[in-house]
Design a protein around this motif. Sequence first.
Motif, PDB file in Angstrom:
ATOM      1  N   SER A 157      -6.649 -22.151  -0.491  1.00 45.80           N
ATOM      2  CA  SER A 157      -7.020 -21.410  -1.704  1.00 45.80           C
ATOM      3  C   SER A 157      -6.673 -19.918  -1.606  1.00 45.80           C
ATOM      4  N   PRO A 158      -6.757 -19.289  -0.398  1.00 45.43           N
ATOM      5  CA  PRO A 158      -6.327 -17.883  -0.316  1.00 45.43           C
ATOM      6  C   PRO A 158      -4.847 -17.705  -0.666  1.00 45.43           C
ATOM      7  N   LEU A 159      -4.025 -18.719  -0.360  1.00 48.02           N
ATOM      8  CA  LEU A 159      -2.603 -18.666  -0.721  1.00 48.02           C
ATOM      9  C   LEU A 159      -2.461 -18.626  -2.234  1.00 48.02           C
ATOM     10  N   VAL A 160      -3.260 -19.417  -2.933  1.00 46.07           N
ATOM     11  CA  VAL A 160      -3.214 -19.438  -4.392  1.00 46.07           C
ATOM     12  C   VAL A 160      -3.573 -18.067  -4.955  1.00 46.07           C
ATOM     13  N   ARG A 161      -4.642 -17.467  -4.429  1.00 47.02           N
ATOM     14  CA  ARG A 161      -5.079 -16.153  -4.916  1.00 47.02           C
ATOM     15  C   ARG A 161      -4.024 -15.088  -4.612  1.00 47.02           C
ATOM     16  N   ARG A 162      -3.404 -15.172  -3.436  1.00 46.60           N
ATOM     17  CA  ARG A 162      -2.380 -14.185  -3.091  1.00 46.60           C
ATOM     18  C   ARG A 162      -1.188 -14.273  -4.043  1.00 46.60           C
TER      19      ARG A 162
END
Length: 237
Positions: A18-23
């Motif tokens: 999910s951090p990849l999505v936000r980035r």
Amino acid sequence: MYTAKGKLDTNILLKQYSPLVRRLAHQMIARLPANVELDDLVQVGMIGLTDALSRFDAAHGVQFETFATQRIRGAMLDELRGGDWLSRGTRRQQREIEEAMHKAEQKLGRSASESEIAAAMGVSLSEYQDALTKVRGTQLVYLEDIGGGEDGDDYLDRHVADHANNPTALLQDARMRSALVEAIKALPEREAYVMSMYYEHDMNLKEIAAVLKVTESRVCQLHSQAIARLRVKLREH
């Protein structure tokens, strides 16, 4: 990352990536008008991540993060293409800001202030700052800069998409990179700080606003103005 039955645990992987999505959402929204909501991009990106999890096959020799990035970005672009999120008026404002900036700086022989650019546009300072907020800093190089079309071209391909044919590949050229470095050095101090924090230190608008002790909206304006200055300079190379 596997369940008791030996299958990939989708819930764990969704949380992990999910951090990849936000980035990716943060990177994309910086190039989009202010009416595009970050949470909307993140939500669509999570759908893209779920799709990537269901389709990934390690046997193809591609790393999951690389595969997921393509799926996530593709989902976001598809959503943006499907919505009426960008007016031609916003595109026109982008060009008007750059043209007024160029005109003012040619006349003054130095970087123009916000009030001087506003005067060149024939609007008040507050109207100019509102325009900066609306256009929200855009990409440095568009297809139109190297002979592309007008408004009929796909805005997303010109401003957001990240693929082999994207004109940002021009920045790999030594001459262009050198010109960009020099243009950034010539930015007014506060705008240079914003560019450094955003692109070199991967800080978001909220974090930059806290450092500069201004609002996020003000950071957005400074970022948009810095991008416009860089585009004006890069056209000379």
